[in-house]
Design an enzyme around this catalytic site. Structure first.
Site, PDB file in Angstrom:
ATOM      1  N   GLY A   7      24.904  11.612 -45.996  1.00 25.92           N
ATOM      2  CA  GLY A   7      24.906  10.699 -47.127  1.00 25.92           C
ATOM      3  C   GLY A   7      23.984   9.523 -46.829  1.00 25.92           C
ATOM      4  O   GLY A   7      23.216   9.085 -47.674  1.00 25.92           O
TER       5      GLY A   7
ATOM      6  N   GLU B 155      27.926   1.950 -44.530  1.00 28.15           N
ATOM      7  CA  GLU B 155      26.792   1.735 -43.618  1.00 28.15           C
ATOM      8  C   GLU B 155      26.742   0.282 -43.157  1.00 28.15           C
ATOM      9  O   GLU B 155      26.355  -0.003 -42.020  1.00 28.15           O
ATOM     10  CB  GLU B 155      25.472   2.128 -44.291  1.00 28.15           C
ATOM     11  CG  GLU B 155      25.409   3.565 -44.809  1.00 28.15           C
ATOM     12  CD  GLU B 155      25.889   4.613 -43.811  1.00 28.15           C
ATOM     13  OE1 GLU B 155      25.611   4.474 -42.607  1.00 28.15           O
ATOM     14  OE2 GLU B 155      26.561   5.577 -44.239  1.00 28.15           O
TER      15      GLU B 155
END
Ligand SMILES: [Zn+2]
Length: 821
Positions: free
Chosen positions: A263, A298
């Protein structure tokens, strides 16, 4: 001049080797010069590594196509000693400088420096993916997470390109980019992103922000930048509040790059995302939530993973579990996506539970003896979904003061360094969490989930730990019961033994833990499953509905729920509010796993139900779109599909995604030819259409289509990573056994040899995509088991085939438990 390299298969770093090298040396700085302007196949890579060491033998990691020279402290080394990606070094005690001048190959498998061509306009794009052992295919290095060093990058690139790296950079003359020295980085998150990317710039709280995407996505990036940047800014504020430690890597670029395997990847200061997150067709809320949680995930890694990094890959779960839990929590708490936990219940819960019930299950906190390549296979639903669920429980049990107190202590002690699970547990204990030994043993170091079931005949909840992984786990959760579906009653339950009295749990339907408060497989009792046919359509609570689907899916997975009843429930409950695509989603499960084992005519029933649901939903609503997607996927004739291409129902915008969904279904039915498919692509060429085209071409029900798909699997036809997967899925689609039966046996004969044509992510992903999941029979199972029992598979293939075989075994169990007429 370059010397050609003939080196053997590269070796995967063993933990013992990493420990020995860490004990011997430390790296002061890596200075890397890349010239990306030479040609389309290769680039030059000049690396200067300053380091100090004791006296001893070790090795440098390097995976080039050719080496011009290697020198140690100015003296040339024999490049012919480079073998299997390693150059042996004999070091004296003291400070050293290694200089390596090599030619590297651009890759198309999503690792190293990946180069792709945008079908929309022919432009070339490059991004770096060093995770988990690909850094040496970009620059020479000591490739292990606990040899951190500052990096200085210099890049030459075509003049029209934008270049980004971990540190801030400037273009000092046309095509020449200089980057600032970074904070200490592990090799696995060093990156460079280069190409004619479109750029959006902003800043927040002193942090320069950039968004990058392909030029052909410029309009979409501009349109969606506000949502992305708002989530980014809100998440930064919340992480700063929770952690009390500033973001440590200067600027923050978010690069949406083509043909990305995962992803996203948390490279400090230069995060890479798959560019499907820049929406080119209508995105449902579930998809928007997925983007938001990925952005926050992230960002959480900038602290957990980047500021403090695992010493070895066995603790990488901790990175992922932490980033998953905090990314989800922050998205739910401070962005517009307050319904994040509901979306996650659909998106992530089964991913974790299915992995945790497989024979390949492993403890969340993995075993430490593995090598780097094998560890990649543990990046599964256990490391993400289960780990996140357990950290959520820990935070709930001890409260935020203790939870984040420990986290801050951890960041303070190991800033820009490396740490282990034991270090973190120590920090939590210092923050007041008490002795976590029991918690760790029950949830982190013991594999497998308990199964929880309601035994209506005695009014008890039964807890069954997995036979292979005994445990004595306590569960606290809410159970819900109802008689009419519209009104549900909540019951707080504590399960502390094999049988728990639950006298108040009465009602036509009883669902255990629908809100994902503990980690366990919950299965509905038979009366509940029957009752859900009439009750689920009246259920208003979205999270509860997600919990009902998870319970049904777990029951089906364990051959305890009749596929005929699942179809009855789906037919009564359409449209699905989980409108997303993807193998872990409800629709994919219904169509791919349930329908093939359900009574004949089930697809047609779903089609009729989708058709009525379509007419009953508000025009333009997401539920209308969900019904329309189901209608396309279940259509069984060109007569139903063809008119949709020219006259979609009011409220439906026939965008690229929907158009290719229809074209793909027509291809499966053999109701379209290659010329028309290619013409559709040529009329609107794009990267996502290219993948859809490949899938459609492989799903045509003719011998040539199957033979071409097969040539992708064997490597005879070379296509980029995403197209490999599309080809594998296309091969089996449409269900024409006389065309595909021959490939069942060939799959098992050929699988071992695919390790010589690809590696890393795509090796295992191709193994799964081409697996004959639809050939549910004793014969297929026997072939799979025979291959698993041999010794011809590399560990990643062994692992992935085991998982596919487990699902096949379970499908066969359903077929035998509920034979359909
Ligand atoms: Zn992550």
């Amino acid at each position: 001049m370059s010397t050609s390299i003939t080196s053997g298969q590269s070796q995967s770093l063993q933990r013992t080797e990493a420990e020995a090298r860490r004990a011997l040396l430390s790296v002061e700085e890596c200075d890397v010069t890349l010239d990306l302007s030479l040609d389309e196949a290769t680039y030059s890579s000049l690396t200067r590594i300053s380091f100090s060491s004791g006296a001893g033998e070790t090795f440098l990691d390097l995976k080039p196509v050719a080496v011009a020279s290697i020198s140690l402290d100015g003296a040339p080394l024999d490049v012919a000693t480079l073998d299997g990606g390693r150059l042996p070094l004999t070091l004296t005690a003291g400070a050293h400088e290694l200089v390596v001048e090599a030619t590297m190959r651009f890759r198309n498998d999503g690792e190293g420096l990946h180069r792709s061509v945008d079908p929309a306009d022919g432009r070339h794009y490059v991004y770096g993916m060093s995770f988990m052992d690909a850094a040496p295919s970009i620059f020479a290095c000591f490739d292990q997470p606990d040899l951190k060093a500052p990096y200085v990058f210099h890049v030459r690139a075509p003049r029209a390109w934008v270049v980004r790296a971990n540190g801030a950079g400037t273009q000092v003359e046309p095509g020449v980019w200089e980057f600032e020295r970074t904070a200490p980085l592990s090799t696995y998150f060093v990156t460079v992103v280069a190409g004619p990317y479109h750029l959006v710039s902003d800043a927040h709280d002193g942090i320069p922000l950039s968004l990058l995407a392909r030029a052909s996505l410029a309009r979409e990036l501009e349109d969606q930048a506000e949502d992305i940047l708002t989530v980014t800014k809100q998440s930064f504020d919340e992480f700063h509040r929770l952690f009390g430690v500033r973001y440590a890597f200067g600027k923050y670029d978010q690069c949406f790059v083509p043909e990305f395997n995962a992803g996203a990847m948390e490279n400090p200061g230069c995060v890479t995302f798959r560019d499907g997150f820049i929406f080119t067709s209508r995105a449902t809320r579930g998809f928007a939530i997925q983007r938001a949680t990925t952005i926050a995930h992230e960002m959480a890694h900038q602290w957990f993973g980047n500021l403090v990094t695992p010493a070895w890959w066995d603790d990488l779960w901790l990175n992922e579990s932490f980033a998953e839990y905090l990314g989800n929590r922050v998205t739910a708490d401070v962005t517009q996506y307050a319904d994040t936990w509901v979306a996650l219940s659909y998106a992530r819960r089964q991913w974790g539970l299915v992995a945790d019930q497989a024979p390949t299950t492993h403890p969340v906190a993995g075993n430490g003896a593995k090598d780097a390549v094998a560890a990649l296979q543990d990046f599964d639903g256990i490391s993400y979904a289960k780990g996140s669920a357990i950290l959520k429980q820990l935070a709930a049990t001890h409260g935020d003061d203790v939870f984040f107190g420990g986290v801050r202590d951890h960041f303070d002690l190991h800033r820009f360094g490396n740490a282990t699970l034991a270090d973190l547990l120590g920090s939590w204990q210092r923050a007041g969490a008490g002795d976590l030994t029991d918690f760790s043993a029950q949830w982190l170091t013991t594999a497998g989930p308990d199964r929880l079931a309601f035994d209506r005949s005695v009014g008890q909840i039964l807890r069954t730990p997995p036979a292979a992984h005994p445990a004595d786990r306590f569960h606290t959760f809410t159970a819900m019961s109802t008689d009419d579906g519209a009104h549900w009653e909540a019951h707080e339950v504590e399960v502390t033994s094999g049988r728990t009295e639950a006298p108040d749990l009465t009602g036509a339907a009883v669902i255990l833990d629908p809100y994902d408060e503990t980690w366990a497989v919950t299965v509905p009792d038979p009366a509940t499953t029957e009752a859900l046919v009439s009750l689920l359509p009246h259920t208003q609570d979205a999270h509860l509905r997600a919990g009902v689907w998870n319970s049904l899916r777990s029951g089906f997975h364990n051959a305890l729920v009749d596929p005929a009843l699942v179809i009855d429930i789906a037919v009564a409950s359409l449209p699905l509010e989980d409108a997303e695509d993807g193998p872990r989603r409800v629709r994919a499960w219904l169509l791919g796993s349930v329908v093939p084992l359900a009574p004949a005519g089930s697809r047609a029933r779903l089609n009729r139900a989708a058709s009525s649901a379509l007419g009953a939903q508000p025009l333009g609503s997401e539920l209308q779109l969900s019904a329309f997607r189901m209608l396309i996927s279940t259509a069984e004739s060109a007569d139903q599909l063809r008119p949709l291409l020219t006259a979609a129902p009011a409220g439906i915008d026939l965008d690229r995604s929907l158009r290719w969904r229809i074209l793909g279904r027509l291809a499966e039915l053999g109701a379209i030819d290659r010329t028309e498919l290619h013409a559709a692509f040529d009329a609107d060429p794009s990267a996502d259409a290219k993948v859809a085209l490949t899938g459609a071409l492989c799903s045509l029900p003719d011998e040539a289509a199957k033979a071409w798909a097969w040539s992708v699997f064997t490597g005879e036809t070379d296509v980029p990573n995403h197209e490999i997967e599309a080809a594998g899925e296309g091969l089996w689609r449409g269900g024409v056994p006389e065309l595909t039966d021959a490939y069942v046996g060939r799959y098992f004969e050929t699988l071992p040899s695919t390790a010589s044509v690809r590696s890393g992510w795509v090796l295992a992903d191709a193994a799964a995509a081409f697996f004959p999941a639809g050939a549910v029979s004793e014969e297929t199972l026997a072939l799979a088991e025979a291959l698993l029992a041999g010794d011809t598979l590399t560990p990643p293939l062994q692992r992935r085939l085991s998982d596919c075989t487990d699902r096949l075994r379970r499908a066969l169990a359903v077929k035998q438990a509920f034979p359909q007429v």
